[in-house]
Write a protein that holds these residues in place. Structure first.
Motif, PDB file in Angstrom:
ATOM      1  N   TYR B 108     -15.855 -21.772  10.651  1.00 55.84           N
ATOM      2  CA  TYR B 108     -17.177 -22.169  11.135  1.00 55.84           C
ATOM      3  C   TYR B 108     -17.613 -21.290  12.303  1.00 55.84           C
ATOM      4  O   TYR B 108     -18.783 -20.966  12.441  1.00 55.84           O
ATOM      5  N   SER B 109     -16.664 -20.902  13.138  1.00 58.90           N
ATOM      6  CA  SER B 109     -17.056 -20.120  14.320  1.00 58.90           C
ATOM      7  C   SER B 109     -16.077 -18.994  14.593  1.00 58.90           C
ATOM      8  O   SER B 109     -15.700 -18.747  15.727  1.00 58.90           O
ATOM      9  N   GLY B 110     -15.630 -18.325  13.521  1.00 60.99           N
ATOM     10  CA  GLY B 110     -14.715 -17.209  13.735  1.00 60.99           C
ATOM     11  C   GLY B 110     -13.641 -17.226  12.678  1.00 60.99           C
ATOM     12  O   GLY B 110     -13.579 -18.124  11.835  1.00 60.99           O
ATOM     13  N   THR B 111     -12.778 -16.215  12.738  1.00 57.38           N
ATOM     14  CA  THR B 111     -11.757 -16.077  11.718  1.00 57.38           C
ATOM     15  C   THR B 111     -10.645 -17.104  11.924  1.00 57.38           C
ATOM     16  O   THR B 111     -10.216 -17.331  13.049  1.00 57.38           O
ATOM     17  N   ILE B 112     -10.225 -17.707  10.831  1.00 59.06           N
ATOM     18  CA  ILE B 112      -9.063 -18.600  10.869  1.00 59.06           C
ATOM     19  C   ILE B 112      -7.894 -17.817  10.301  1.00 59.06           C
ATOM     20  O   ILE B 112      -7.978 -17.279   9.199  1.00 59.06           O
ATOM     21  N   ARG B 113      -6.799 -17.708  11.061  1.00 55.07           N
ATOM     22  CA  ARG B 113      -5.613 -17.027  10.565  1.00 55.07           C
ATOM     23  C   ARG B 113      -4.528 -18.055  10.305  1.00 55.07           C
ATOM     24  O   ARG B 113      -4.283 -18.936  11.119  1.00 55.07           O
ATOM     25  N   ALA B 114      -3.898 -17.914   9.152  1.00 57.25           N
ATOM     26  CA  ALA B 114      -2.849 -18.866   8.807  1.00 57.25           C
ATOM     27  C   ALA B 114      -1.681 -18.097   8.216  1.00 57.25           C
ATOM     28  O   ALA B 114      -1.838 -16.961   7.743  1.00 57.25           O
ATOM     29  N   ILE B 115      -0.490 -18.695   8.279  1.00 62.35           N
ATOM     30  CA  ILE B 115       0.675 -18.092   7.657  1.00 62.35           C
ATOM     31  C   ILE B 115       1.128 -19.033   6.548  1.00 62.35           C
ATOM     32  O   ILE B 115       1.032 -20.260   6.681  1.00 62.35           O
ATOM     33  N   MET B 116       1.539 -18.469   5.416  1.00 65.11           N
ATOM     34  CA  MET B 116       2.001 -19.324   4.334  1.00 65.11           C
ATOM     35  C   MET B 116       3.303 -18.810   3.739  1.00 65.11           C
ATOM     36  O   MET B 116       3.574 -17.607   3.741  1.00 65.11           O
ATOM     37  N   GLY B 117       4.127 -19.737   3.278  1.00 66.88           N
ATOM     38  CA  GLY B 117       5.378 -19.398   2.619  1.00 66.88           C
ATOM     39  C   GLY B 117       5.277 -19.822   1.160  1.00 66.88           C
ATOM     40  O   GLY B 117       4.759 -20.888   0.858  1.00 66.88           O
ATOM     41  N   VAL B 118       5.757 -18.955   0.255  1.00 68.62           N
ATOM     42  CA  VAL B 118       5.664 -19.238  -1.177  1.00 68.62           C
ATOM     43  C   VAL B 118       7.032 -18.987  -1.800  1.00 68.62           C
ATOM     44  O   VAL B 118       7.685 -17.986  -1.489  1.00 68.62           O
ATOM     45  N   ASP B 119       7.463 -19.900  -2.681  1.00 68.61           N
ATOM     46  CA  ASP B 119       8.772 -19.705  -3.321  1.00 68.61           C
ATOM     47  C   ASP B 119       8.619 -18.844  -4.588  1.00 68.61           C
ATOM     48  O   ASP B 119       7.485 -18.556  -5.001  1.00 68.61           O
ATOM     49  N   GLN B 121       8.688 -19.379  -7.600  1.00 68.10           N
ATOM     50  CA  GLN B 121       7.908 -19.968  -8.697  1.00 68.10           C
ATOM     51  C   GLN B 121       6.409 -20.031  -8.366  1.00 68.10           C
ATOM     52  O   GLN B 121       5.625 -20.578  -9.137  1.00 68.10           O
ATOM     53  N   GLY B 122       6.047 -19.514  -7.202  1.00 69.75           N
ATOM     54  CA  GLY B 122       4.637 -19.520  -6.839  1.00 69.75           C
ATOM     55  C   GLY B 122       4.185 -20.827  -6.205  1.00 69.75           C
ATOM     56  O   GLY B 122       2.989 -21.072  -6.080  1.00 69.75           O
ATOM     57  N   ARG B 123       5.136 -21.678  -5.812  1.00 76.24           N
ATOM     58  CA  ARG B 123       4.772 -22.933  -5.160  1.00 76.24           C
ATOM     59  C   ARG B 123       4.752 -22.737  -3.645  1.00 76.24           C
ATOM     60  O   ARG B 123       5.591 -22.021  -3.085  1.00 76.24           O
ATOM     61  N   ILE B 124       3.800 -23.407  -2.996  1.00 83.29           N
ATOM     62  CA  ILE B 124       3.663 -23.276  -1.549  1.00 83.29           C
ATOM     63  C   ILE B 124       4.772 -24.054  -0.843  1.00 83.29           C
ATOM     64  O   ILE B 124       4.997 -25.229  -1.125  1.00 83.29           O
ATOM     65  N   ASP B 154       1.650 -28.400   0.645  1.00 85.86           N
ATOM     66  CA  ASP B 154       3.063 -28.237   0.290  1.00 85.86           C
ATOM     67  C   ASP B 154       3.280 -28.537  -1.191  1.00 85.86           C
ATOM     68  O   ASP B 154       2.823 -29.566  -1.701  1.00 85.86           O
ATOM     69  N   GLY B 155       3.987 -27.649  -1.864  1.00 82.07           N
ATOM     70  CA  GLY B 155       4.319 -27.866  -3.268  1.00 82.07           C
ATOM     71  C   GLY B 155       3.215 -27.500  -4.236  1.00 82.07           C
ATOM     72  O   GLY B 155       3.423 -27.496  -5.448  1.00 82.07           O
ATOM     73  N   ARG B 156       2.033 -27.183  -3.713  1.00 83.34           N
ATOM     74  CA  ARG B 156       0.926 -26.799  -4.607  1.00 83.34           C
ATOM     75  C   ARG B 156       1.121 -25.376  -5.115  1.00 83.34           C
ATOM     76  O   ARG B 156       1.831 -24.571  -4.497  1.00 83.34           O
ATOM     77  N   ALA B 187     -12.849 -23.233   4.258  1.00 83.02           N
ATOM     78  CA  ALA B 187     -12.375 -21.883   4.550  1.00 83.02           C
ATOM     79  C   ALA B 187     -10.854 -21.785   4.407  1.00 83.02           C
ATOM     80  O   ALA B 187     -10.326 -20.802   3.872  1.00 83.02           O
ATOM     81  N   VAL B 188     -10.151 -22.829   4.861  1.00 86.65           N
ATOM     82  CA  VAL B 188      -8.689 -22.798   4.779  1.00 86.65           C
ATOM     83  C   VAL B 188      -8.244 -22.855   3.322  1.00 86.65           C
ATOM     84  O   VAL B 188      -7.384 -22.084   2.885  1.00 86.65           O
ATOM     85  N   VAL B 189      -8.861 -23.749   2.540  1.00 90.68           N
ATOM     86  CA  VAL B 189      -8.504 -23.861   1.123  1.00 90.68           C
ATOM     87  C   VAL B 189      -8.726 -22.518   0.425  1.00 90.68           C
ATOM     88  O   VAL B 189      -7.882 -22.043  -0.338  1.00 90.68           O
ATOM     89  N   LYS B 190      -9.853 -21.890   0.731  1.00 94.33           N
ATOM     90  CA  LYS B 190     -10.165 -20.606   0.098  1.00 94.33           C
ATOM     91  C   LYS B 190      -9.144 -19.537   0.491  1.00 94.33           C
ATOM     92  O   LYS B 190      -8.681 -18.757  -0.348  1.00 94.33           O
ATOM     93  N   ALA B 191      -8.771 -19.526   1.774  1.00 96.01           N
ATOM     94  CA  ALA B 191      -7.808 -18.517   2.233  1.00 96.01           C
ATOM     95  C   ALA B 191      -6.449 -18.735   1.575  1.00 96.01           C
ATOM     96  O   ALA B 191      -5.782 -17.785   1.150  1.00 96.01           O
ATOM     97  N   VAL B 192      -6.036 -19.999   1.469  1.00 95.92           N
ATOM     98  CA  VAL B 192      -4.737 -20.301   0.853  1.00 95.92           C
ATOM     99  C   VAL B 192      -4.764 -19.914  -0.625  1.00 95.92           C
ATOM    100  O   VAL B 192      -3.823 -19.321  -1.149  1.00 95.92           O
ATOM    101  N   ARG B 193      -5.889 -20.236  -1.280  1.00 92.83           N
ATOM    102  CA  ARG B 193      -6.016 -19.881  -2.692  1.00 92.83           C
ATOM    103  C   ARG B 193      -5.930 -18.358  -2.872  1.00 92.83           C
ATOM    104  O   ARG B 193      -5.240 -17.866  -3.776  1.00 92.83           O
ATOM    105  N   SER B 194      -6.606 -17.613  -2.010  1.00 91.99           N
ATOM    106  CA  SER B 194      -6.542 -16.151  -2.128  1.00 91.99           C
ATOM    107  C   SER B 194      -5.118 -15.668  -1.855  1.00 91.99           C
ATOM    108  O   SER B 194      -4.661 -14.690  -2.460  1.00 91.99           O
TER     109      SER B 194
END
Lengths: 229, 225
Positions: B108-119, B121-124, B154-156, B187-194
């Motif tokens: 909404y007011s700037g870049t959101i940076r997140a870190i994600m771990g994936v196994d 099998q492609g699960r979060i 988690d697990g998605r 925005a977070v959902v979109k970033a995680v999906r990408s």
């Protein structure tokens, strides 16, 4: 120098925010919570004491013509050194305060005290003045932060454990469980509104004290050199 | 009290040369101090930054599933558009068990940076927001300290929920939005999906330790940062 007089002026009557209306940029930027206010107050106080010491120690060397750039140089260096030292050796604190430390440079109270006090007074007095001015600033920051935090999100000293260490986690209280929050107070506009109320309260107290003195202790007024009307 | 020497001194102090030398000298002293300060703190600051990085990776890759130093097992992938992504690989007994990388998206007011771990099998394994400037009290519920919303990932994986439902409920998707804030979770959902789509393209190659893959562009090895 009269230390008591200096302290009472710095803390109340000539308070950097309530009396002189200075340092509003860092004040309004960080007072979303009482903890942030406390952190900013501590960091600013440290810089005020150090820059007061340096400016005062060098006051006979620095000529009046170049004093302003010289003071700016000293303050900016102290802030940068503090920033690096916090980052390297007090990293937990830095993670909370890190955002605010560079903001200290924008605090005109620092240049103001260097110019009006430290450049004319001995080192010890200047350090004391820095400590008192910083404490006065800290108290306003915490008061404003607490007001906005209580009304805005129903908590007080949230994340204090992160700032001061786990021993201070007991400060974190949720005053109103299940409170939905009042966003206006958390946003910058709320900062201005809360500050206005705080300043109005200070004026009201001052006026009441003055009136009481006038009514009950006329001798004091005469002793202070007031001319009869 | 005004001795002649004192007057001489003041006279010479008011010349422009003295002023210039004074300011120059002050600058020299302060810059030297800053350089010394930098020298004294540089190594410690780098160490702290690495600890921070390791701590944030540790939040999305459980310690139980790896025995290597993730910070050292890193690759930098380059995208077609010139952007880069640093990928950290977790292995256990030499077998790759997870990838961790940062994703970013406009909030909404700037870049959101997140870190994600994936196994593999492609699960979060987990998602955590590293930095954002969203509205306090509304958008900051994406922080795990404020709300457990972020744990909903988690697990998605890309197929769970189905691709059409990788969005917030307001857009007909699976994930909750917050009262008063839709843009931030969207925005977070979109970033995680990408991030998951990136894993779909490159994940297996990166898990296998392939650094010369060609999709999306030749990857560069470590030390390129």
């Amino acid at each position: 120098m009269d230390y008591r007089d200096n302290a009472s002026k710095a803390l109340w009557s000539n308070n950097i925010v309530l009396g002189q209306t200075l340092a509003l940029c860092p004040l309004l930027a960080v007072t979303g919570t009482a903890t942030n206010g406390l952190g900013m107050g501590l960091a600013t106080t440290a810089v005020l004491v150090l820059s007061g010491m340096l400016v005062s120690a060098l006051r006979n060397l620095i000529t009046p013509e170049v004093r302003i750039p010289a003071f700016v140089l000293i303050i900016a260096s102290v802030v940068t050194l503090l920033d690096m030292a916090l980052n390297a050796w007090m990293h937990e604190l830095y993670k909370v305060l890190g955002l605010f430390v560079p903001l200290i440079v924008t605090n005109c109270a620092l240049l103001g005290r260097a110019e009006t006090f430290a450049s004319k007074n001995p080192v010890r007095e200047s350090m004391f003045d820095g400590l008192m001015i910083g404490t006065g600033f800290l108290l306003v920051l915490v008061a404003l932060g607490a007001t906005r935090e209580i009304i805005g999100s129903g908590t007080l000293f949230a994340n204090a454990g992160l700032l001061l260490g786990e021993r201070f986690a007991f400060l974190e209280t949720t005053l109103i469980p299940g409170y939905r929050g009042f966003l206006l107070l958390v946003l910058p506009a709320g900062g201005f509104i809360a500050l206005a109320f705080l300043m109005a309260a200070k004026r009201a107290i001052d006026r009441r004290v003055q009136r009481r003195r006038g009514a009950h202790a006329p001798i004091d007024v005469a002793a202070a050199g007031a001319r009869p009307a | 009290m005004n001795s002649p020497s004192r007057t001489d001194r003041s006279a010479y102090r008011s010349t422009v040369w003295f002023q210039a030398a004074l300011l120059g000298g002050a600058t020299l002293v302060t810059t030297s101090l800053l350089s010394l300060g930098d020298l004294a703190t540089r190594d410690d600051i780098a160490l702290r930054a690495e600890e921070d990085l390791r701590a944030s990776i540790g939040q999305v890759v459980p310690a139980a599933i790896h025995d290597n130093n993730l910070v050292e097992d890193q690759r930098t992938e380059r995208f077609d558009d010139g952007g880069t992504i640093t990928v950290y690989r977790a292995t256990r007994d030499g077998i790759p068990t997870a990838l961790a990388y940062t994703v970013a998206g406009p909030g909404y007011s700037g870049t959101i940076r997140a870190i994600m771990g994936v196994d593999p099998q492609g699960r979060i394994l987990g998602v955590r927001v590293l930095a954002h400037t969203e509205t306090p009290g509304l958008g900051d519920k994406i922080e795990v300290l404020k709300d457990d919303w972020i744990l909903g990932f988690d697990g998605r994986s890309l197929g769970d929920p189905p691709a059409a439902e990788w969005g917030v409920k307001k857009d007909g998707g699976h994930f909750d939005q917050f009262t008063g804030a839709t843009i931030t979770p969207r925005a977070v959902v979109k970033a995680v999906r990408s991030g998951l789509e990136f894993f779909d393209r490159r994940g297996q190659a990166l898990l296998a330790g392939d650094v010369d893959g060609s999709d999306p562009a030749p990857a560069t090895t470590r030390g390129d940062r």
